[in-house]
Design a protein around this motif. Structure first.
Motif, short mmCIF file in Angstrom:
data_model
loop_
_atom_site.label_atom_id
_atom_site.label_comp_id
_atom_site.label_asym_id
_atom_site.label_seq_id
_atom_site.Cartn_x
_atom_site.Cartn_y
_atom_site.Cartn_z
N GLY A 31 0.82 -1.20 0.00
CA GLY A 31 0.00 0.00 0.00
C GLY A 31 0.85 1.25 0.00
O GLY A 31 1.98 1.25 -0.51
N SER A 32 0.32 2.33 0.58
CA SER A 32 1.07 3.58 0.63
C SER A 32 0.82 4.27 1.98
O SER A 32 -0.20 4.06 2.63
N GLU A 33 1.79 5.12 2.34
CA GLU A 33 1.68 5.82 3.62
C GLU A 33 2.39 7.16 3.52
O GLU A 33 3.51 7.24 3.01
N VAL A 34 1.72 8.23 3.99
CA VAL A 34 2.33 9.55 4.03
C VAL A 34 3.10 9.68 5.34
O VAL A 34 2.57 9.39 6.42
N MET A 35 4.36 10.10 5.23
CA MET A 35 5.20 10.22 6.43
C MET A 35 6.24 11.32 6.22
O MET A 35 6.49 11.73 5.08
N PRO A 36 6.86 11.79 7.31
CA PRO A 36 7.93 12.77 7.16
C PRO A 36 9.08 12.18 6.34
O PRO A 36 9.38 10.99 6.43
N THR A 37 9.71 13.01 5.55
CA THR A 37 10.80 12.56 4.69
C THR A 37 11.93 11.95 5.52
O THR A 37 12.53 10.95 5.13
#
Length: 231
Positions: A31-37
């Protein structure tokens, strides 16, 4: 030149510390996940791979955790395969005179078939020299015959058209496996198939008849043997 292309491909993507955006969307098979770089970079280090920005215009930019060297190799391989699939279509010319004899016509027809089979277009034309322009109808008939003789391999893109002293016709190759058979050829193939089926049925009937006859003769022989034993 090759080094320039390789450098251009390498500079197409931002990797690891080159990614300065605050957060990214990391996609994976799960899947996908938004996270800090920074968190994404730490994940990449832990897995022994790279953080590669594959879609910089998305909000937030999309990245993958992959081996960058392998990624570049796969991208280069994909581009090479796409280039090989691109068919370069050439336009081959066939020239006729308004009174081309049959031998010359058949010779040029053979070449045109080869050109179309190779995926090239054919531009056939009749050249009218001097007063031969008076035979332009004859030239048109010749070009239409030419197109008709090539109907299984090519389709007419432009009907005969007079341009100055030349009358052109354009024929493009049909897609492989889509070429239509002429009605005459279809009829001939159907007749041949019917003859083969009839011959096969006749052989099977004869074989069956011979087998039945053999059974009858065998039965008669057994009967005679039995009768002689009784005597």
């Amino acid at each position: 030149m090759k080094n320039d292309k390789k450098k251009q491909l390498k500079n197409q993507y931002r990797v690891n510390e080159q990614i300065h955006i605050r957060e990214v969307r990391v996609v994976s098979d799960n899947g996908s996940e938004v996270m800090p770089t920074r968190q994404a970079l730490n994940m990449a280090r832990e897995q022994g791979v790279d953080l590669v920005e594959i879609s910089p215009n998305a909000q937030p930019p999309v990245c993958r955790l992959i081996d960058y060297s392998k990624f570049l190799y796969q991208q280069k391989k994909h581009q090479k395969e796409m280039k090989q699939k691109q068919v370069k279509v050439e336009v081959k010319e066939i020239r006729f005179g308004p009174q081309t004899d049959e031998h010359d016509y058949q010779f040029k027809l053979k070449h045109a078939k080869e050109f179309l089979t190779d995926g090239n277009k054919v531009r056939a034309y009749v050249f009218f020299r001097g007063r031969s322009i008076l035979f332009k109808e004859q030239g048109e008939v010749l070009l239409l015959r030419f197109a008709n003789d090539l109907e299984e391999l090519g389709k007419v893109e432009q009907m005969p058209k007079l341009e100055g002293k030349k009358m052109f016709i354009y024929i493009a190759p049909k897609k492989s496996g889509v070429a239509k058979k002429s009605q005459q050829k279809r009829d001939r193939e159907e007749a041949e198939a019917a003859e083969k089926a009839a011959a096969k049925a006749q052989k099977e009937a004869e074989a069956q008849a011979h087998g039945t006859l053999a059974d009858v003769k065998g039965g008669e022989a057994l009967k005679k043997l039995a009768d002689s034993n009784k005597e």
